[in-house]
Enzyme design. Sequence first.
Site, PDB file in Angstrom:
ATOM      1  CD  GLU A 219     -25.055 -32.270  -6.048  1.00  0.00           C
ATOM      2  OE1 GLU A 219     -24.731 -31.194  -6.581  1.00  0.00           O
ATOM      3  OE2 GLU A 219     -24.383 -33.301  -6.184  1.00  0.00           O
ATOM      4  CD  GLN A 249     -20.118 -30.504  -9.847  1.00  0.00           C
ATOM      5  OE1 GLN A 249     -20.511 -31.630 -10.168  1.00  0.00           O
ATOM      6  NE2 GLN A 249     -19.451 -30.290  -8.726  1.00  0.00           N
ATOM      7  NE  ARG A 597     -19.096 -35.714 -12.971  1.00  0.00           N
ATOM      8  CZ  ARG A 597     -19.188 -35.283 -11.717  1.00  0.00           C
ATOM      9  NH1 ARG A 597     -19.647 -36.078 -10.778  1.00  0.00           N
ATOM     10  NH2 ARG A 597     -18.785 -34.063 -11.401  1.00  0.00           N
TER      11      ARG A 597
END
Length: 729
Positions: A219, A249, A597
């Site tokens: 991330e 993201q 998602r």
Amino acid sequence: MSIVDNLNEEQRLPVLQSEGAVLVTAGAGSGKTRLLTHRIAYLIKEKGVAPYNILAITFTNKASNEMKERIERMVDNGEQVWVSTFHRLCVMILRRFIDKIDGFTKNFTIYADTEKSRLLKEVFKQLQIEDDDQKKSIDYHISNIKNNNADAIEYTSSLQGYVDGDVVLKAYNLYQNMLKQNNALDFDDLLVFTYKLLKENQEVREYYQDKFKYIHVDEFQDTNTIQYEIVRILAGKWGNILVVGDEDQCIYGWRGANISNIINFKQDFKDAKIFKLEQNYRSTKNILQVANRVIDNNTQRLKKTLWTENEQGKTVTYFVGDSDREEADYVARTIQDMVRQGDYRYSDFAILMRLTAPSRLFEEYLLNYNLPYKVLGGFRFFERAEIKGVVGYIRAIVNPRDNDSILRIINYPKRGIGESTVEQVKLFANGGSVLNVILNYPDYSFTPAVAKKLESFRNLYLDLKTKADDTNISGFAEYLIERAGFKEAFNSNNEEEINKAQNIAEFVNSVKEFEQNNAGSTLAQYLESITLVSDIDSVNENDDNVLISTVHAVKGLEFKVVFVTALEEGLFPINRGGERPSDIEEERRLAYVAITRACEDLFLTRSKRRFMYNEVKYQEPSRFLKEMGFETAREFEAKPYHTFEKAYSPKPKSTANIQTLLNNRINSQKKDLSAYTKGTQVLHPKFGAGIITDDSSLTTNRMVTINFGNMGSKTLSLDYAPLQIIKRK
């Protein structure tokens, strides 16, 4: 057979690039965790790298635990790999070396948001700051100084003309001095002090550079400036660093995440190799088509297009409700119908929104349809007052300089030490140790009555301190509950006190579980385990509840069916585009995260009318719907920054809230208790769905014991508990 043989070509290439700097830009659902674990296993099994020379940094405990489990299944001695969140990594470094920083010791306390707020409250009191907006601004800037690794004087000087930089600087300095007096660090300080050690202390820097020869960061798009600087220092000797991220993201700009970290990686690490993961394993083609359409409108990104070999899938559904109530009813009814058809469990569903405010109506309608749900980001177990009280004792034992914890427990449970006495103790301490004043109370001019109470607390503290040194942590927890008077304080038949007593019992269970999983653990280590947690860590995949959440809170999770709700201008996106064009790109990334998602089915919903600002407002569809192909083009008026967030009322006065709804039901039922027997399934608005496990007190005290799954067992009074029968025995 090589460890890389079961990877696709996109994943295999960065794994084989074992030396030097590597940037992997990985789209949602593209298998980045798989890549990272196979990369680490490849280094160990095929390149002969010692596991303890490998570091992997994640952003949540959930991701960290998942990665640890996978690595340990794949290689021998996998438990020696350092897999950690940024904050936990910093804690481990500071526990070893923080005494090299003047004024701090290794038993420092970590202040979470609650403790930070209490300390800031004292700062505002001393500086006579009363305006709430100014308090929020100061809180934000203190954190921003740290996250950006900025010089406080230069930073606050740059604020002139916007806010009073001199006041921010005074508050910052006073806050930092108070932390030092308490031998405490807040979450931001964990990063700042680690950076300070690595940057300024050659011994510490060389120790960790030699230890971590291969570094992995997950991330990466969510790293802020100081996190990136820490990583750069750690990789400074060997240069073997692989970072995996997705600029599409990057949704944490509001807390310091710097998207330029991923975009400029190649400039910072010369000769860095760049790879893309574009094959998605999570979603259907139809879902990815919508995701690609919306994110393609962003300019701050490395060009990539998600694709999948998965089936075409169901058509994405777009629903427009005449009102916000019709929208909520549609979502609840759809979930009920899909579960009844037998293909889905409740835990397969997520209701996502940009802000928390619309969640109230979804909760109400899920209750109407008797559907169990959980709100992510709700009131956490360790934030309960009685648990904070118990934890306060442990903090005070571990770190005697922690004034905040001493003052929290001095009269908890109540022992007759009032506010005037507390203020007198603080006055005598004069910014120093409160505990020293209490331990040496005869040296101060307390009245005999006050002195007697302080003597009792002193004896309690010294007794607990001795016990902590002589027993394991679970034994100490049990002794603490007894000795400090928690059992006596919560021993009535009052439902609230029964719940508190059961929560404290559950706390002891959590200590025992931690001890079983961490042999030889200390009280300080247990404190870290309950402090360094996030909302996502509370998600239990075995719970069968519909999840209601903001998009921010579910990053890293996936669901078979996702409802992205309240897709209206002012709600999603919120009104930020007018002043800062980059804000709308972050809002668009949030929409992209929400869409991706979903694995099998995606629903996009909005309403034409919504109750806001204490009146019904007509709503414009989100501009993102047009970009996805569901609405025609329209012009969007630029709104002042933050207008919506300040003005929106999450609890409109003219609509019934959940508690009112439940109270009306209770009154209408007249409390016929005959059905509340062992085996009956019930629903509670806070604890969710449960099953009655003990009805022995039904006829005498009108109480039953109910097992609510991960919320534990509760003994509730049927005269007061807002229970609804789901299924009779």
